[in-house]
Design a protein around this motif. Sequence first.
Motif, short mmCIF file in Angstrom:
data_model
loop_
_atom_site.label_atom_id
_atom_site.label_comp_id
_atom_site.label_asym_id
_atom_site.label_seq_id
_atom_site.Cartn_x
_atom_site.Cartn_y
_atom_site.Cartn_z
N ARG A 26 0.83 -1.21 0.00
CA ARG A 26 0.00 0.00 0.00
C ARG A 26 0.86 1.25 0.00
N GLU A 137 -6.63 2.34 -4.96
CA GLU A 137 -7.55 2.21 -3.83
C GLU A 137 -8.20 0.83 -3.80
N THR A 138 -8.48 0.28 -4.97
CA THR A 138 -9.05 -1.07 -5.02
C THR A 138 -8.06 -2.10 -4.48
N LYS A 140 -5.51 -1.54 -2.47
CA LYS A 140 -5.31 -1.32 -1.04
C LYS A 140 -6.46 -1.90 -0.22
N ALA A 141 -7.68 -1.71 -0.70
CA ALA A 141 -8.83 -2.28 0.03
C ALA A 141 -8.77 -3.81 0.02
N THR A 142 -8.41 -4.39 -1.14
CA THR A 142 -8.29 -5.85 -1.22
C THR A 142 -7.19 -6.37 -0.31
#
Length: 273
Positions: A26, A137-138, A140-142
């Motif tokens: 990240r 962002e996708t 990092k969220a995953t």
Amino acid sequence: MTFTSRLRVIFRSKASHTLDRLEDPREALDDSYEQLVAMLQQVRRGLADVATAKKRLELQGQEMGARHRRLGDQAQEALTQGREDLARTALERRSLLEGQVASLRDQYTALQQQQERLQANERRLADRVAAFRTEKETIKATYAASEAQARANEAAAGIGSEMSDVGVTLDRAKDRVAQMKARAAATDELLASGALNDLTAPPDDDLERQLSSGATRADVERQLQAMKDAAAGGTPSGSTGGATGATAGGTAGGAAGNGPDGWLSIGRGPAAG
């Protein structure tokens, strides 16, 4: 576990946590995104510089155009007044100015083309930055969700560095408890045997303790003999009363009454007739 081993475990755990933070994807994605944003800002600054230079050439060309018209008017006015020499001079200056305007026009055209290329690059880079931000962002969220799931699974399975530290601490606590229990039992035996003196006990307490132990053993032997005599059931008639008394005494001393207050008779001899 020795003190050095504990320090080694703690150091490995802290070093592992630090490396995990340094290798966090990240943070790498955020760094890449910041670099793209910096490149986009640089392209926009270059675009602003080119647009500024182009505007300056445009203003200068407008001034030259106004002078070109003024020189033409002056040449015409000189001919009207019969001043051919002045008309010639004005035309010569206008011809020289036309060469300067041609050079300025070439520079202006080059800047205009450069501005168009920078604008196209800026649009492509801006689209790339926006797409990268969404993808970042996708990811990092995953990653955060996967990390949370992995930690939960490790905690449930009892694996992982944190659970390993917990296990080591728990084993060490169990060892300390077992060691303390053994020490307490050993000191109890030493106090009971008289090898250690209880400084808080009253004088001659060791004698009282030994006498009490002897009396307890004698009472146990009497109750055991009474149970043996009762189980035998074939005692001589001359000793029937004694056996009955012993049995009654053992029963009274070893069992409680049936009433709610029967517990009060535990350990007490038969009531006096």
